[in-house]
Scaffold this active site. Sequence first.
Site, mmCIF file in Angstrom:
data_model
loop_
_atom_site.group_PDB
_atom_site.id
_atom_site.type_symbol
_atom_site.label_atom_id
_atom_site.label_comp_id
_atom_site.label_asym_id
_atom_site.label_seq_id
_atom_site.Cartn_x
_atom_site.Cartn_y
_atom_site.Cartn_z
ATOM 1 N N SER A 187 0.838 -1.189 0.000
ATOM 2 C CA SER A 187 0.000 0.000 0.000
ATOM 3 C C SER A 187 0.876 1.243 0.000
ATOM 4 C CB SER A 187 -0.976 -0.033 1.169
ATOM 5 O OG SER A 187 -2.005 0.896 0.956
ATOM 6 N N GLU A 209 -9.639 -5.432 -3.280
ATOM 7 C CA GLU A 209 -8.969 -4.396 -2.493
ATOM 8 C C GLU A 209 -9.945 -3.505 -1.727
ATOM 9 O OE1 GLU A 209 -5.737 -3.773 -2.118
ATOM 10 O OE2 GLU A 209 -4.660 -4.503 -3.886
ATOM 11 N N HIS A 244 -7.849 -5.498 0.698
ATOM 12 C CA HIS A 244 -6.598 -4.763 0.857
ATOM 13 C C HIS A 244 -5.870 -5.246 2.104
ATOM 14 C CE1 HIS A 244 -4.047 -1.371 -0.112
ATOM 15 N NE2 HIS A 244 -4.120 -0.910 1.121
#
Length: 553
Positions: free
Chosen positions: A239, A363, A469
Site C-alpha cells: 500500500s 482491495e 486490501h
Amino acid sequence: MRAIPIGQRVRTRLAAGAAAAAVLVAAGCTTATAGSSQSPSHSQSPSHSQSPGQSTGLVVTTAGGAVRGKAVAATDEFLGIPYAAPPVGALRWQPPRPPAPWAGVRDAVSYAPHCPQPSSPFGRASTSEDCLYLNVFAPAENNARNLPVMVWVHGGSLRTGESDDYNPAGLVRDGVVVVTINYRIGALGFLADAALASRPDGPSGDYGLMDQQAALRWVQRNIRAFGGNPGNVTLFGESAGGLSTLSQLVSPGARGLFQRAIVESGTYELTEQSLATAESAGDAFAAKAGCASGAASAGGTASASATAACLRRLPVATILADQNPVGYTPDVDGAVLTQSIKTALARGQFNRVPVIIGTNHDEYRLFVAAIQFLGGRVTAASYQSMIASTLGVAPAVASAIAAQYPLSRYPSPPVALGAVGTDAIFACHALTAEESLSRYVPTYAYEFNDENAPELFLPPVGFPYGAAHASELPYLFSPATGSYPAPFSQAQQQLATAMKQDWTSLARTGIPAAGWPRFSGAGQQVLSLVPPRPRTETDFSAQHHCAFWAPEP
C-alpha cells in the site's frame, strides 16, 4: 459509452471517499504481524559474547558502534538500530542527518519508538519524533556471507504504521536477511511548505522518502556485518509502502541502493501532486496551526524563517490534530521526485531492476467496510451517490459507472461498490504500471485471489471481505497479531509457503520461483495467488473492466 479516463474525470486517490476519510486512511494501508526487540548496527559476522549484567547475546559492530541482538528461534534479531539522527528541533522537516556514534555495546533487543501517529486499528499511537530506527533479522547462527537482503517499507497511507508490526521470520527461514524500517509519516514526513524549503522554489515535503533512502544507505554501509550482500537488496512494501517503493524506483536519489523491487497494492497514486499544490496545502496547515504570515511574528508580517521556526516549535500533538486526516502522498518536489511515477515509468526513466507487482482481487472491500463502520450504509438507493463520493465524480458519471457495474451482477450493494473501488483505484492502475515496466525490465505481475483470506483487523461487517486490501500480508509475515486472528487452512498454508518462496527467490536471483511467467503487454499473464497453488490467469483486464477505465488516447 466512452471509457472513463483514469485520473481525469474520476479522482482515484486512495482516500477520495469523503464519507470515510479517516478510517479509509488507516484501513487502507497497514497490517500487523508482530515480532519483538530494540537498537543499532555494522561489522563482521555476529559473535556471541557476554558482559556484566547481560545474558549471552549476539554482538555486531556497525559504523555507529557495536550492538547486541538476541536469538529468537531460528532468527537473530537486532532491533531499534538508529539509521539517522532524531529529526527533532531544528532537524524537524529537514533531510535526515547521520546518527551520532556511541561507545560500548548498545542493546538491540527491543523495538524503538515508532513515528508520531494517532491511534487506529492499524497502528499504535505515538508522539515520539525520535523514531528513525530499523530492525535487522538474519538466519540464526548464520555463517554464510552475501545473503540476499530485503528491506520492508510499511504501509499506512503515509500517516500510520510502524516497523514492529511485521515479523519476517518466515522469509528469513528461506535464507535472506530482512530489514524493517520506520520513516516519518503524516505532516512530519510529507508536509510541503515554501518556508521549509532549503532554497527559494526548492524542494519541500517528501521527508519520509528521504528517510527511506537514508535507511537504504545504512544498509549499504552496514549489512555485511549481518551476513547480507549490499549489492543484492530488494526493496518491498505494501500500500503506502508499495507507493513508496514505486517512488524510489523513479527517484534519482535511490539509484544503486536496491537491485529488485516488490510492489504490493501500491499503484493507487501514480500521478503525484505538484510542488505548488503540495505547498498550498502546507500553507493551509500552517494557517490552521497558527504559523501563517500574520500569526508567526509579533509585527504581523512573517518571514519564511519565522514561519519555519513557528512550525518547528509546534507540539507533536498539535501537528497530529491539524494534519490531513485522510493521509498523504508524495509530491514532485524536484529533488526526491522529479516527475510523477506514471510518467517516469512510461518513459523508462526509472531505476531499472526486476519487479514483482500486483494487487488483491477485492482491495476496496476493506474501505467499504470502513465506510459502514462510520455509519454510511451502501444500499441500492445510495449506490450511485456512494460511487460519486468515493471517486469524486459528478452524478452523471456515477450513473454511467453504475451501469457498468449493475447491482444485479453482485450479491449486495457493498460488494458492488467494492468492485468499483477496486478496479478504479487499484487494479487498472496496476495494469498501467505493469505494461510500462514490462517494456524495460523483467516484470512479474500477480493478483492475490484467496477469497477466504482471514480479515485480521476489522470485525465481521455483513458481507465477505474476500481478498481485501492488506489480506496478503499474513501470508508473508508471521505470526499474525491482528485483533481478529484466524488460523490458516492447510491450503492457505501451502499458498503462504509458495508466496514466501517467490518473494525470496526474486531477492536471490531476480526471478520468482518456477512457473511464474514474465508479464508482457501482449500476453498480460498474471499469476493468480490462489490456494493451494498459484496459477496463471490472462483475463485480468476483462475481470476488472480496465478498458472502461482506460485513459483516453
